[in-house]
Design a protein around this motif. Structure first.
Motif, PDB file in Angstrom:
ATOM      1  N   ALA B 282       0.838  -1.196   0.000  1.00 47.68           N
ATOM      2  CA  ALA B 282       0.000   0.000   0.000  1.00 47.68           C
ATOM      3  C   ALA B 282       0.868   1.238   0.000  1.00 47.68           C
ATOM      4  CB  ALA B 282      -0.907   0.004   1.227  1.00 47.68           C
ATOM      5  N   ARG B 283       0.504   2.195  -0.822  1.00 41.32           N
ATOM      6  CA  ARG B 283       1.246   3.458  -0.847  1.00 41.32           C
ATOM      7  C   ARG B 283       0.248   4.584  -1.067  1.00 41.32           C
ATOM      8  NH1 ARG B 283       4.103   2.119  -6.563  1.00 41.32           N
ATOM      9  NH2 ARG B 283       2.193   1.956  -7.739  1.00 41.32           N
ATOM     10  N   ARG B 285      -2.373   6.987  -0.461  1.00 41.29           N
ATOM     11  CA  ARG B 285      -3.326   6.956   0.659  1.00 41.29           C
ATOM     12  C   ARG B 285      -4.100   5.650   0.697  1.00 41.29           C
ATOM     13  NH1 ARG B 285      -4.471  12.004   2.849  1.00 41.29           N
ATOM     14  NH2 ARG B 285      -3.239  13.623   1.903  1.00 41.29           N
ATOM     15  N   GLN B 286      -3.500   4.657   0.117  1.00 41.87           N
ATOM     16  CA  GLN B 286      -4.174   3.358   0.068  1.00 41.87           C
ATOM     17  C   GLN B 286      -4.353   2.725   1.444  1.00 41.87           C
ATOM     18  OE1 GLN B 286      -1.636   1.223  -2.626  1.00 41.87           O
ATOM     19  NE2 GLN B 286      -3.358   0.120  -3.495  1.00 41.87           N
ATOM     20  N   LEU B 311       4.401  -0.899   3.335  1.00 41.11           N
ATOM     21  CA  LEU B 311       3.631   0.341   3.360  1.00 41.11           C
ATOM     22  C   LEU B 311       4.535   1.524   3.102  1.00 41.11           C
ATOM     23  CD1 LEU B 311       1.991  -1.042   6.500  1.00 41.11           C
ATOM     24  CD2 LEU B 311       0.759  -0.679   4.366  1.00 41.11           C
ATOM     25  N   GLY B 315       0.441   5.069   3.122  1.00 40.87           N
ATOM     26  CA  GLY B 315      -0.224   3.769   3.055  1.00 40.87           C
ATOM     27  C   GLY B 315      -0.554   3.244   4.449  1.00 40.87           C
ATOM     28  N   ALA B 347       3.585   6.106   6.930  1.00 36.46           N
ATOM     29  CA  ALA B 347       2.887   4.837   6.727  1.00 36.46           C
ATOM     30  C   ALA B 347       2.456   4.281   8.081  1.00 36.46           C
ATOM     31  CB  ALA B 347       3.814   3.852   6.018  1.00 36.46           C
TER      32      ALA B 347
END
Ligand SMILES: Nc1ncnc2c1ncn2[C@@H]1O[C@H](COP(=O)(O)OP(=O)(O)OP(=O)(O)O)[C@@H](O)[C@H]1O
Ligand SMILES: [Mg+2]
Lengths: 252, 430
Positions: B282-283, B285-286, B311, B315, B347
């Motif tokens: 995830a990166r 704003r996931q 992350l 993320g 993150a």
């Protein structure tokens, strides 16, 4: 112009001065050895040269091929032909040795304006080097240094050196933990570099390696300074007498 | 109900033509359950970190019956897997289904299979993915269109993997893919599910997969969530393994704006084994959230769960791993690990194991770590000429690789490894 010129170098680690005025000049074509007691600052010098974080030059100068070395990043130094064989090679789980070495070689080739090697050409080259170093091909598919024995890690360093063909190779106790056969192989690997425009700086505790390497100059680092320089005879003398007499001289 | 929940429920239509009466009833039941519970919200313990508020502003519409297919995307996904029995679905509806009878499998639209009494779907559908337990599953039960039913005959060993590409169409569409798998006794097969979309997709994908493994069945199951960056993927997997069966599910999640996966694994027969692997990246704003529940309902069952999260940026990763061992289930082995790598200061990770062990002859281990890239490893790579960016990418790849290695198909494994390697920007050099 010397390949490497160190003038009055002072280096601190965590605000503690470890090197206290080192002078050293290495010309292309030469092999130098540095000896010295534990904690003298030998690895500190090697780490500083390769650009490791946390090693701060507080005074003095290091010129590599006539240019200031210390404002360059570790990768720029490597691309410029400086190679450090680590005293303690790092394990990198999940990254195969072969992938790592290919990435490294191609980064250096790119910097030299040479085309990248594809997988096939790379494997051909690395297998040839491994054969010369008597290093089993199975190490290519293992994660970098992971689970390697002490000696295997050192051989892996030498393999990288052979592959990357550096201008200046700094070997930090690459001979420690090696059996006699491996030692000869290391020395062969170093000698294979031995063209006129290359140089080697070998840090060692043992005269043994120097019998194979045949250094032009031997330096003794004591208490953060080069206490004495000489020829191979100095290494023999140290092996017989230890470092105590130099420590006393240095204190005097 | 919230506006988004109402919009979703409005898509409900009484049973399509040709569907059996029991299915129409199930759909209605699903709708009622969903209307009663609404969409999950952060006041629910299991959704504490995962807000669906952003879904509210989407103005979701039901997916059209025949959205155009991005054949380039479908082909690219197929190429990653290589030779396979490949079926293509758009918004959950079948587009292409290959014939697999010769290899002992039968793959057909679920709505059609439902009418075939011999398959017994009336008793099976929703038996594992309980609509009462999870409102999104109820929503899926109410609204799924088409769907897939896969029957692997007893002792069948299809040579090729069975590959389902679930494509989400462009636009703010809501799709509810539904997949029912039954692996017959003694069968061996590999099933790959790919959830993908093009850059124009910004809707909701709400898939539910149910897997039944009959005694001695072995199934290798890979799920790739590679949605485009604006899609909400809220999925569930419910699996049940009978005696001596073996399920290995390996999930790789790298897409979507928000991804949530609820996994329910029940080891129902002696000697059953479940291996659950997950890698998520995830990166920006996931948010990627994995909730897993493994229920050791029979003695001598084994579960092995390994998740890794990477992350970057802002993320956010969430992992909740629940292991439940029932009082009469002795000689259990359960191992769970969750390891995460935080590549930026912003993150975040929330990870929590939850062990509920009511039997005494149990070997259970769990471990969780949160780490950063190792400075000594970074320096080693840089000292060999790799830029900092490249060194970071390579170490990140090394971290992820342990999970990638569990993907049984070399072409897919290599394709995913390349994705991971290129996931981090490599800076100025390649
Ligand atoms: N990162 C560091 N943090 C703290 N002290 C350090 C660090 N690096 C080096 N030192 C200290 O600096 C001194 C010199 O260390 P260095 O590793 O250079 O010695 P060396 O000559 O290589 O010794 P050896 O022969 O044992 O390898 C030692 O006292 C060591 O503890
Ligand atoms: Mg040292």
């Amino acid at each position: 112009m010397p390949l490497l010129e160190i003038r009055d170098l002072h280096v601190s680690v965590e605000d503690q001065e470890i090197l206290r005025g080192v002078d050293l000049t290495i010309e292309a074509g030469e092999v130098h050895a540095i000896m010295g007691p534990n904690g003298a600052g030998k690895s500190t010098l090697a780490n500083l040269l390769s650009g490791r974080e946390g090693y701060e030059a507080t005074r003095g100068q290091v010129l590599y091929r006539g240019k200031d070395l210390l404002d360059r990043t570790p990768e720029q130094r490597a691309r410029d032909g400086l190679f450090l064989a680590f005293q303690y090679p790092v394990e990198i789980p999940g990254v195969t040795n072969s992938y790592f070495m290919k990435a490294s070689l191609n980064a250096l080739r790119g910097a030299r304006g040479e085309p990248e090697l594809d997988a096939f050409d790379f494997l051909t080259l690395v297998k040839q080097k491994m054969k010369q170093l008597d290093f089993d091909e199975s190490f290519l598919n293992r994660s970098v240094n992971e689970g390697f024995s002490g000696g295997e890690k050192k051989r892996n360093e030498i393999l990288q050196m052979a592959l990357l063909d550096p201008r200046l190779a700094v070997l930090d106790e690459t001979d420690s933990g090696l059996d006699i056969d491996a030692l000869r192989i290391v020395a062969d690997g170093v000698r294979a570099l031995g063209r006129e425009d290359r140089a080697v700086l070998a840090i060692t505790h043992y005269h043994r390696l120097l019998e194979y390497l045949v250094p032009d100059h031997v330096h003794v680092l004591v208490g953060g300074r080069i206490a004495r320089s000489g020829d191979r005879g100095l290494a023999l003398e140290l092996e017989e007498r230890g470092y105590g007499w130099l420590e006393q001289e240095g204190a005097a | 109900m919230s506006a988004a929940a109402e919009a979703l429920a409005r898509a409900f239509a009484p049973a399509a033509e040709g569907e059996p009466a029991w299915l129409a009833e199930r759909r209605l039941e699903g709708l009622r359950l969903f209307e009663a519970a609404g969409l999950p919200h952060t006041k629910l313990e299991d959704w504490r970190f995962t807000s669906l508020d952003a879904l509210e502003s989407l103005e979701l519409e039901p997916a059209p019956e025949a959205a155009p297919v991005d054949s380039g995307l479908a082909d690219a996904v197929r190429a990653e897997v290589g030779p396979a029995l490949c079926a293509l679905f758009v918004d959950g509806r079948e587009r292409e289904i290959p014939a697999g009878e010769a290899e002992g499998i039968s793959l057909e639209p679920l709505t059609r299979a439902a009418g075939n009494d011999a398959l017994g779907l009336q008793g099976r559908l929703g038996a594992l993915a309980d609509p009462k337990r999870r409102s999104l599953t109820a929503l899926n039960a109410a609204l799924f269109a088409g769907g897939a039913s896969l029957e692997i005959a007893a002792d069948a060993r299809p040579e090729r993997p069975i590959h389902l590409v679930w494509l989400q169409s462009d636009g703010a569409h809501a799709a509810h893919p539904r997949f029912a798998i039954r692996a017959g006794a003694g069968s061996r097969a590999c099933v790959i599910e790919h959830y993908v979309s093009g850059p124009g997709a910004r809707g909701l994908c709400n898939p539910v997969t149910e897997i039944e493994l009959e005694p001695g069945a072995r199934l290798d199951h890979v799920v790739v969530q590679d949605q485009s960056g604006d899609v909400f993927q809220l999925g569930a997997l419910a699996a049940r393994g009978e005696r001596d069966s073996e399920l290995r599910t390996t999930s790789v999640a790298l897409g979507g704006r928000l991804g949530r996966w609820d996994v329910y694994g029940t080891l129902a027969g002696e000697g059953a084994r479940l291996e659950l692997n997950g890698l998520y990246l995830a990166r920006a704003r996931q948010l990627l959230d994995h909730h897993t529940t493994i229920d050791h309902a029979a003695p001598r069952t084994t579960s092995e769960e390994s998740f890794k999260g990477i992350l970057d940026g802002r993320g956010h990763g969430v992992f909740h791993g629940r292991i439940h061992v029932r009082p009469d289930a002795q000689q259990i082995e359960a191992a769970q690990t969750h390891r995460s790598l935080l590549l930026s200061d912003q993150a975040r990770i929330n990870a929590k194991p939850q062990l509920e062990i009511y039997a005494d002859d149990v070997r259970c281990s769990h471990g969780a770590t949160v780490g950063q890239l190792d400075v000594d490893q970074l320096f080693y790579l840089r000292a060999r000429g790799l830029t900092l960016a490249r060194a970071r990418a390579l170490l990140t790849f090394g971290f992820a690789r342990e999970i990638c290695e569990r993907i049984p198909l070399a072409p897919l494994r290599e394709a995913l490894e390349r994705r991971v390697l290129n996931w981090l920007p490599a800076g100025d050099d390649a």
